[in-house]
Design a protein around this motif. Structure first.
Motif, PDB file in Angstrom:
ATOM      1  N   HIS A 225       1.973   5.614   1.356  1.00 31.73           N
ATOM      2  CA  HIS A 225       1.985   6.775   0.468  1.00 31.73           C
ATOM      3  C   HIS A 225       0.590   7.370   0.298  1.00 31.73           C
ATOM      4  O   HIS A 225       0.388   8.215  -0.590  1.00 31.73           O
ATOM      5  CB  HIS A 225       2.555   6.384  -0.891  1.00 31.73           C
ATOM      6  N   GLY A 226      -0.354   6.956   1.105  1.00 27.14           N
ATOM      7  CA  GLY A 226      -1.679   7.575   1.114  1.00 27.14           C
ATOM      8  C   GLY A 226      -2.721   6.905   0.253  1.00 27.14           C
ATOM      9  O   GLY A 226      -3.858   7.376   0.171  1.00 27.14           O
ATOM     10  N   LEU A 227      -2.375   5.791  -0.405  1.00 27.82           N
ATOM     11  CA  LEU A 227      -3.342   5.106  -1.268  1.00 27.82           C
ATOM     12  C   LEU A 227      -4.237   4.193  -0.446  1.00 27.82           C
ATOM     13  O   LEU A 227      -3.763   3.439   0.403  1.00 27.82           O
ATOM     14  CB  LEU A 227      -2.607   4.296  -2.337  1.00 27.82           C
ATOM     15  N   GLN A 228      -5.535   4.226  -0.715  1.00 28.26           N
ATOM     16  CA  GLN A 228      -6.472   3.364  -0.013  1.00 28.26           C
ATOM     17  C   GLN A 228      -6.519   1.989  -0.680  1.00 28.26           C
ATOM     18  O   GLN A 228      -6.506   1.895  -1.915  1.00 28.26           O
ATOM     19  CB  GLN A 228      -7.873   3.978  -0.002  1.00 28.26           C
ATOM     20  N   PRO A 229      -6.586   0.902   0.116  1.00 28.62           N
ATOM     21  CA  PRO A 229      -6.608  -0.449  -0.466  1.00 28.62           C
ATOM     22  C   PRO A 229      -7.760  -0.680  -1.437  1.00 28.62           C
ATOM     23  O   PRO A 229      -7.626  -1.487  -2.367  1.00 28.62           O
ATOM     24  CB  PRO A 229      -6.714  -1.360   0.762  1.00 28.62           C
ATOM     25  N   LYS A 230      -8.880   0.009  -1.256  1.00 31.47           N
ATOM     26  CA  LYS A 230     -10.020  -0.209  -2.151  1.00 31.47           C
ATOM     27  C   LYS A 230      -9.740   0.298  -3.569  1.00 31.47           C
ATOM     28  O   LYS A 230     -10.481  -0.025  -4.490  1.00 31.47           O
ATOM     29  CB  LYS A 230     -11.269   0.464  -1.593  1.00 31.47           C
ATOM     30  N   HIS A 231      -8.686   1.082  -3.726  1.00 29.12           N
ATOM     31  CA  HIS A 231      -8.314   1.593  -5.042  1.00 29.12           C
ATOM     32  C   HIS A 231      -7.213   0.763  -5.689  1.00 29.12           C
ATOM     33  O   HIS A 231      -6.623   1.197  -6.681  1.00 29.12           O
ATOM     34  CB  HIS A 231      -7.861   3.044  -4.934  1.00 29.12           C
ATOM     35  N   ILE A 232      -6.932  -0.416  -5.127  1.00 34.04           N
ATOM     36  CA  ILE A 232      -5.885  -1.287  -5.652  1.00 34.04           C
ATOM     37  C   ILE A 232      -6.529  -2.530  -6.271  1.00 34.04           C
ATOM     38  O   ILE A 232      -7.341  -3.201  -5.640  1.00 34.04           O
ATOM     39  CB  ILE A 232      -4.903  -1.713  -4.551  1.00 34.04           C
TER      40      ILE A 232
END
Length: 307
Positions: A225-232
């Motif tokens: 869905h376009g989310l980058q892993p560094k923002h998780i």
């Protein structure tokens, strides 16, 4: 030494100093007091350590060495809550098989709240200036917009209330992942996120990390869905070394926040805190149907709505 005046006679009474040898009666009394007081952390100075204190100190040192070595192997992306007696007691009650369900849920909620609050510390914030009721200016901080939570059903839902207690207006998405009966691989059955999930910082909630397969599959869905892993930021209560390593190896930029890394995880957690529901009815919006996987046809004896 203390001095008393009685009938014109000066009387001097010597009081034992800290380093002075005690007589037999004093030693027995001191030993009795020491045996009843169990301090987990070693004291400084000239305090006397009991055998139990020394054992606790050794155990704590070994645990710190283990955690340091594990963090060295995995990297700085693994973050552990600072261990104290309160967290240790909550962990003990949760792991105890004789704990009643009421006490279990109460302690789990407390531990969840501590993890959620530490997870909020990992989110970005900006400086701001406010005016106090007395008219003074105060330089403070505020969270930046664009944060949300995502719970991995069903055990992850137990952490939602703790997040809402801290951020009452935060948006929360959901993912349902179950193991396939034939292949035993994690399979996504449902996913629902805010439409702008790719621009948000996500607190991914999953209490127990055992193998890490479920979390890996959930992160894959988020990245699709376009989310980058560094923002998780993954919020977890208990984790195994294997689970943490598997997730970091697959997604090196993700952050894992947990209270304990131990080879044996309390896998009974989900069964004791999950809501007793006969059926989960899923409703997905038509505009999102192209992004959703196939639905399970039934849940128990009831038909599942898949409109």
């Amino acid at each position: 030494m203390e001095t008393y005046f009685e009938s014109g006679i000066v009387t001097e009474i010597k009081m034992p100093c800290q380093n002075q040898q005690l007589n037999n009666n004093d030693r027995q009394e001191h030993a009795a007091m020491s045996s009843t007081k169990q301090v987990r952390f070693a004291s400084c100075g000239n305090s006397v350590l009991t055998e139990s204190n020394r054992d606790a100190e050794v155990a704590e040192t070994c645990e710190n060495v283990f955690n340091s070595e594990l963090q060295r192997q995995i990297g700085s992306q693994l973050k552990l809550l600072p261990l104290n007696d309160q967290i240790r007691e909550l962990q003990t009650i949760i792991r105890d098989k004789s704990t009643s369900r009421g006490d279990f849920v109460f302690c789990a909620d407390r531990l969840i709240r501590l993890v959620v609050e530490e997870g909020l510390n990992q989110l970005p914030y900006s400086e701001c200036t406010v005016t106090t009721p007395t008219g003074h200016k105060y330089d403070g901080v505020k969270f930046e917009k664009g944060n949300c939570g995502v719970s991995i059903m069903r055990s992850g839902e137990a952490m939602e209330q703790g997040l809402r207690d801290c951020c009452r207006s935060i948006r929360i998405g959901k993912i349902l992942i179950q193991s396939d009966e034939d292949t035993q691989k994690a399979k996504v059955y449902y996913a629902k996120f805010p439409p702008d999930i790719s621009r948000r910082k996500v607190l991914l909630m999953y209490p127990i990390l055992s193998t890490g397969n479920t979390v890996i599959e959930a992160v894959r869905v988020l990245t699709e869905h376009g989310l980058q892993p560094k923002h998780i930021i993954l919020l977890s209560l208990f984790s195994t070394p294997h689970g943490a390593k598997s997730i970091i190896q697959e997604f090196p930029e993700i952050t894992i926040l947990t209270t304990e890394v131990h080879p044996v995880a309390p896998t009974h957690f989900g069964q004791r805190v999950s809501l007793r529901m006969e059926c989960i009815i899923f409703v997905w919006e038509e505009e999102s149907s192209s992004h959703m996987p196939a639905w399970p046809k039934c849940c128990g004896d009831k038909q599942v709505t898949t409109s």
